[in-house]
Design a protein around this motif. Structure first.
Motif, PDB file in Angstrom:
ATOM      1  N   ILE A  32       0.781  -1.413  -0.241  1.00 36.29           N
ATOM      2  CA  ILE A  32      -0.002  -0.467   0.081  1.00 36.29           C
ATOM      3  C   ILE A  32       0.428   1.161   0.026  1.00 36.29           C
ATOM      4  CG2 ILE A  32      -1.838   1.066   1.214  1.00 36.29           C
ATOM      5  CD1 ILE A  32      -2.504  -1.422   0.395  1.00 36.29           C
ATOM      6  N   LYS A  33       0.252   2.654  -1.102  1.00 33.73           N
ATOM      7  CA  LYS A  33       1.568   3.103  -0.993  1.00 33.73           C
ATOM      8  C   LYS A  33       1.030   4.452  -1.122  1.00 33.73           C
ATOM      9  CE  LYS A  33       5.433   1.561  -2.934  1.00 33.73           C
ATOM     10  NZ  LYS A  33       6.525   1.345  -4.304  1.00 33.73           N
ATOM     11  N   ASP A  34       1.460   5.779  -0.707  1.00 33.24           N
ATOM     12  CA  ASP A  34       0.777   7.056  -1.042  1.00 33.24           C
ATOM     13  C   ASP A  34       0.283   7.392  -2.484  1.00 33.24           C
ATOM     14  OD1 ASP A  34       0.443  10.413  -1.819  1.00 33.24           O
ATOM     15  OD2 ASP A  34       0.246  10.046   0.676  1.00 33.24           O
ATOM     16  N   GLY A  35      -0.750   7.018  -3.546  1.00 40.22           N
ATOM     17  CA  GLY A  35      -0.848   7.986  -4.467  1.00 40.22           C
ATOM     18  C   GLY A  35       0.094   9.197  -5.569  1.00 40.22           C
ATOM     19  N   ILE A  36       0.648   9.832  -4.245  1.00 42.00           N
ATOM     20  CA  ILE A  36       1.356  11.154  -5.175  1.00 42.00           C
ATOM     21  C   ILE A  36       2.649  11.197  -4.646  1.00 42.00           C
ATOM     22  CG2 ILE A  36       1.242  13.720  -4.756  1.00 42.00           C
ATOM     23  CD1 ILE A  36      -1.656  14.061  -3.814  1.00 42.00           C
ATOM     24  N   ASN A  38       4.184   8.004  -3.291  1.00 45.64           N
ATOM     25  CA  ASN A  38       4.396   7.046  -3.647  1.00 45.64           C
ATOM     26  C   ASN A  38       5.549   6.173  -2.745  1.00 45.64           C
ATOM     27  OD1 ASN A  38       4.818   4.942  -5.312  1.00 45.64           O
ATOM     28  ND2 ASN A  38       6.542   4.749  -6.020  1.00 45.64           N
ATOM     29  N   GLU A  39       5.067   6.797  -1.156  1.00 44.84           N
ATOM     30  CA  GLU A  39       5.856   6.652   0.235  1.00 44.84           C
ATOM     31  C   GLU A  39       4.762   5.385   0.480  1.00 44.84           C
ATOM     32  OE1 GLU A  39       6.714   9.465   2.544  1.00 44.84           O
ATOM     33  OE2 GLU A  39       7.802  10.360   1.327  1.00 44.84           O
ATOM     34  N   GLU A  40       5.937   4.349   1.176  1.00 41.94           N
ATOM     35  CA  GLU A  40       4.654   3.193   2.209  1.00 41.94           C
ATOM     36  C   GLU A  40       3.677   3.688   2.911  1.00 41.94           C
ATOM     37  OE1 GLU A  40       7.782   3.016   1.098  1.00 41.94           O
ATOM     38  OE2 GLU A  40       8.571   1.671  -0.081  1.00 41.94           O
ATOM     39  N   ILE A  41       2.094   3.360   2.789  1.00 44.35           N
ATOM     40  CA  ILE A  41       2.114   3.546   4.190  1.00 44.35           C
ATOM     41  C   ILE A  41       1.708   2.404   5.242  1.00 44.35           C
ATOM     42  CG2 ILE A  41      -0.349   4.084   4.514  1.00 44.35           C
ATOM     43  CD1 ILE A  41      -1.005   5.072   1.935  1.00 44.35           C
ATOM     44  N   ILE A  42       2.355   3.063   6.304  1.00 42.80           N
ATOM     45  CA  ILE A  42       1.816   2.416   7.519  1.00 42.80           C
ATOM     46  C   ILE A  42       0.828   2.132   8.206  1.00 42.80           C
ATOM     47  CG2 ILE A  42       3.208   1.762   9.738  1.00 42.80           C
ATOM     48  CD1 ILE A  42       5.565   3.731   8.109  1.00 42.80           C
ATOM     49  N   GLY A  43       0.045   1.258   8.696  1.00 50.13           N
ATOM     50  CA  GLY A  43      -1.381   0.560   9.670  1.00 50.13           C
ATOM     51  C   GLY A  43      -1.961   0.689   8.469  1.00 50.13           C
ATOM     52  N   ALA A  44      -2.630   0.827   7.354  1.00 53.48           N
ATOM     53  CA  ALA A  44      -2.561   0.907   6.019  1.00 53.48           C
ATOM     54  C   ALA A  44      -4.205  -0.606   6.872  1.00 53.48           C
ATOM     55  CB  ALA A  44      -2.766   0.767   4.797  1.00 53.48           C
ATOM     56  N   ASN A  45      -5.636  -0.577   6.794  1.00 54.07           N
ATOM     57  CA  ASN A  45      -6.192  -1.696   7.172  1.00 54.07           C
ATOM     58  C   ASN A  45      -6.860  -2.530   5.787  1.00 54.07           C
ATOM     59  OD1 ASN A  45      -6.436  -1.098   9.858  1.00 54.07           O
ATOM     60  ND2 ASN A  45      -7.634  -0.119   9.703  1.00 54.07           N
ATOM     61  N   VAL A  46      -6.484  -3.672   5.111  1.00 54.59           N
ATOM     62  CA  VAL A  46      -7.222  -4.142   4.242  1.00 54.59           C
ATOM     63  C   VAL A  46      -8.071  -5.135   4.774  1.00 54.59           C
ATOM     64  CG1 VAL A  46      -6.147  -5.492   2.437  1.00 54.59           C
ATOM     65  CG2 VAL A  46      -4.709  -3.698   3.147  1.00 54.59           C
ATOM     66  N   PHE A  47      -9.222  -5.747   3.990  1.00 57.64           N
ATOM     67  CA  PHE A  47     -10.422  -6.460   4.830  1.00 57.64           C
ATOM     68  C   PHE A  47     -10.309  -6.761   3.392  1.00 57.64           C
ATOM     69  CE2 PHE A  47     -10.424  -2.934   7.807  1.00 57.64           C
ATOM     70  CZ  PHE A  47     -10.360  -3.537   9.206  1.00 57.64           C
ATOM     71  N   ILE A  48     -11.030  -8.291   3.740  1.00 57.42           N
ATOM     72  CA  ILE A  48     -12.316  -8.818   2.896  1.00 57.42           C
ATOM     73  C   ILE A  48     -13.015  -8.818   3.114  1.00 57.42           C
ATOM     74  CG2 ILE A  48     -12.463 -11.158   1.650  1.00 57.42           C
ATOM     75  CD1 ILE A  48      -9.646 -11.871   2.210  1.00 57.42           C
ATOM     76  N   LEU A 104      -3.074   4.518  -2.771  1.00 60.27           N
ATOM     77  CA  LEU A 104      -4.066   5.844  -1.889  1.00 60.27           C
ATOM     78  C   LEU A 104      -3.987   6.970  -1.899  1.00 60.27           C
ATOM     79  CD1 LEU A 104      -5.135   3.617   1.621  1.00 60.27           C
ATOM     80  CD2 LEU A 104      -6.005   3.462  -0.376  1.00 60.27           C
ATOM     81  N   ALA A 105      -5.174   8.005  -2.432  1.00 54.54           N
ATOM     82  CA  ALA A 105      -5.635   8.722  -2.541  1.00 54.54           C
ATOM     83  C   ALA A 105      -5.562   9.869  -1.678  1.00 54.54           C
ATOM     84  CB  ALA A 105      -6.828   9.088  -3.731  1.00 54.54           C
ATOM     85  N   GLU A 106      -5.416  10.686  -0.770  1.00 52.20           N
ATOM     86  CA  GLU A 106      -5.234  11.237  -0.017  1.00 52.20           C
ATOM     87  C   GLU A 106      -6.770  11.335   0.262  1.00 52.20           C
ATOM     88  OE1 GLU A 106      -2.484  14.372   1.004  1.00 52.20           O
ATOM     89  OE2 GLU A 106      -0.504  13.215   0.582  1.00 52.20           O
ATOM     90  N   GLU A 107      -6.945  12.125   1.243  1.00 59.31           N
ATOM     91  CA  GLU A 107      -8.085  12.397   1.446  1.00 59.31           C
ATOM     92  C   GLU A 107      -8.711  14.171   1.552  1.00 59.31           C
ATOM     93  OE1 GLU A 107     -12.379  11.115   4.409  1.00 59.31           O
ATOM     94  OE2 GLU A 107     -10.933  11.074   5.060  1.00 59.31           O
TER      95      GLU A 107
END
Length: 197
Positions: A32-36, A38-48, A104-107
């Motif tokens: 998972i990376k930042d869309g702008i 390109n840095e890694e995002i720590i603690g992003a939640n991935v759910f099925i 992911l795009a910034e909110e």
């Protein structure tokens, strides 16, 4: 001897069954990376969404969800400060690992205009001094703050406290150095009518 052989056969069958059941499941992993930036995002939640399985991205932005039954799933990724995304129709096959590299795009929350209104106090000694300094003519006055500290009972007594102003016959204001007929009185920005015809 027969018991030992039987035990070895039973162990082999058990291991074969467990390996086969493990091989029948798949996995999902990725980054998972930042869309702008390109840095890694720590603690992003991935759910099925279709199951209770999920994972969080580590310090390198990587995640892994093992032991997933084969099928088609919807994956939801969310993180604080970013817009959540959903990836539909992620097909997991037995014994395979699906790799999802997502950005992911910034909110962005736009605030409405903030208007700050201030009202300058004009009844204090400081406000009176500032208006006297800015005036292009000679000005003298008394502030509401000063009036509140005196024991004057009417406006005539208050006016008599202003330097250079005297009260004549209890009803005429006389300013030092100016003939009486040139005097004009204003009350709250309005010209006061004359008491004499």
């Amino acid at each position: 001897m027969r018991r030992i052989k039987f035990f070895h056969c039973l162990t082999a069958i058990f291991l074969l069954c467990s390996w086969q059941s493990y091989a029948q499941k798949g996995a999902i992993s990725g980054n998972i990376k930042d869309g702008i930036s390109n840095e890694e995002i720590i603690g992003a939640n991935v759910f099925i969404i279709e199951s209770s399985q999920g994972a969080s991205s580590d310090i390198n932005g990587a995640f892994s969800i093992p032991n997933i039954e084969p099928g088609s799933y919807t994956i939801k990724v969310s993180s604080v400060g970013y817009q959540s995304i959903e990836r539909t129709d992620v097909v997991v096959r037995a014994g395979e690992q699906v790799v999802l590299n997502l950005k992911l795009a910034e909110e962005v929350n736009e605030l409405s205009d903030i208007i700050i209104k201030g009202v300058r106090q004009q009844n204090t000694d400081l406000a009176l001094l500032q208006s006297m300094r800015k005036s292009h003519t000679v000005v003298s006055g008394i502030s509401a703050e000063q009036i509140s500290m005196t024991q004057d009972s009417d406006a005539a007594e208050v006016v008599s406290r202003i330097p250079g102003v005297t009260l004549m016959d209890g009803k005429f204001i006389v300013i030092r150095g100016i003939p009486q007929r040139y005097h004009v009185n204003m009350l709250n920005g309005m010209y006061a009518p004359s008491m004499e015809s």
